[in-house]
Design a protein around this motif. Structure first.
Motif, short mmCIF file in Angstrom:
data_model
loop_
_atom_site.label_atom_id
_atom_site.label_comp_id
_atom_site.label_asym_id
_atom_site.label_seq_id
_atom_site.Cartn_x
_atom_site.Cartn_y
_atom_site.Cartn_z
N THR A 13 3.20 -10.75 8.79
CA THR A 13 3.24 -9.50 9.54
C THR A 13 4.57 -9.36 10.25
OG1 THR A 13 0.85 -9.62 9.92
CG2 THR A 13 2.11 -8.13 11.33
N ARG A 15 6.58 -6.83 12.91
CA ARG A 15 6.24 -5.79 13.87
C ARG A 15 7.21 -5.83 15.05
NH1 ARG A 15 0.78 -9.12 15.56
NH2 ARG A 15 1.80 -10.72 16.84
N SER A 19 4.29 -4.03 21.65
CA SER A 19 3.37 -3.16 20.91
C SER A 19 3.40 -1.71 21.39
CB SER A 19 1.94 -3.70 21.00
OG SER A 19 1.53 -3.77 22.37
N LEU A 32 12.00 -7.71 17.20
CA LEU A 32 10.95 -7.75 16.18
C LEU A 32 10.48 -9.20 16.03
CD1 LEU A 32 13.45 -5.72 14.88
CD2 LEU A 32 11.45 -5.07 13.53
N CYS A 34 7.99 -11.94 13.43
CA CYS A 34 7.32 -12.17 12.15
C CYS A 34 6.38 -13.35 12.32
CB CYS A 34 8.35 -12.46 11.06
SG CYS A 34 7.63 -12.85 9.45
N ASN A 101 13.70 -0.05 7.23
CA ASN A 101 12.45 -0.81 7.26
C ASN A 101 12.79 -2.30 7.29
OD1 ASN A 101 10.32 1.26 7.01
ND2 ASN A 101 11.29 1.69 5.04
N GLN A 118 8.33 -2.89 8.66
CA GLN A 118 8.25 -2.26 9.99
C GLN A 118 9.33 -1.19 10.08
OE1 GLN A 118 6.25 -2.44 12.96
NE2 GLN A 118 7.56 -0.64 13.23
#
Length: 203
Positions: A13, A15, A19, A32, A34, A101, A118
């Motif tokens: 993931t 992101r 959040s 970011l 991972c 991305n 992301q």
């Protein structure tokens, strides 16, 4: 978008670390992270631009050693580290060229596994179309009066042509009528003289 090798159950993931962030802000720091789901020997971060081209950013080893593009240990634009189970990428000052991305990937059993992408794009400001106010009653009246006072050029030209046509039609008719009237007067006068002579002869 990129994905893991088909048939593999390995998942990662990518992101934003915060959040609450929905998109990056120009000139601000962006972090970011991972999270691999299994043991790994290191993670690479890559960016896919708007044209679909992949750009290598950094490789982070399981011992938190970093290797940036050009086999450099540091970067002026990025920071990278391993924090517990997370592999973090920091963009020091987000710029337009950083848009794209972001993916993290690992090499496991001689196979590459990509995370989800992301998106990190600066929102385009929307400009409202200018609104045109409806004309007021006074403005409408003014336009109407102007139209009434000042005839259109085409209308004036048409009237001028009609006037000349009237002259060419009515002047000959008037002259003809005048000639007929003159002839009628002369005829009446001659008839009266003839009648008088006849009357004198009978006496």
């Amino acid at each position: 978008g990129c994905c893991g090798i088909q048939g593999q159950k390995y998942k990662m993931t990518a992101r934003f670390r915060d959040s609450k962030i929905t998109h990056p802000i120009l000139g601000q720091r962006l972090e970011l992270e991972c999270l691999p789901t299994e043991r790994d020997s290191g993670v690479s971060w890559m960016r896919q631009d708007k044209d679909g081209t992949l750009h290598f950013i950094v490789f982070i080893s399981s011992l938190s050693r970093t290797t940036f593009i050009g086999n450099m240990g540091t970067s002026a634009r990025f920071q990278a580290m391993r924090d517990s189970s997370f592999y973090r990428l920091v963009i020091k000052s987000f710029s337009v060229q950083d848009q794209g991305n972001y993916f993290c990937l690992i090499n496991s059993n001689q196979m590459l596994h990509f995370s989800n992408g992301q998106p990190a794009f600066i929102p385009v400001p929307t400009t409202k179309a200018p609104t045109t106010a409806a004309p007021t009653t006074q403005g409408s009246l003014t336009k109407t009066e102007t139209c009434l006072k000042t005839p259109a050029p085409e209308t004036s030209k048409q009237k001028g042509l009609n006037f000349f046509c009237d002259i060419f039609i009515w002047v000959p008719l008037a002259c003809g009528c005048l000639l007929l009237l003159t002839a009628l007067v002369i005829t009446i006068t001659l008839c009266q003289k003839t009648r008088r002579r006849r009357c004198r002869c009978k006496r």
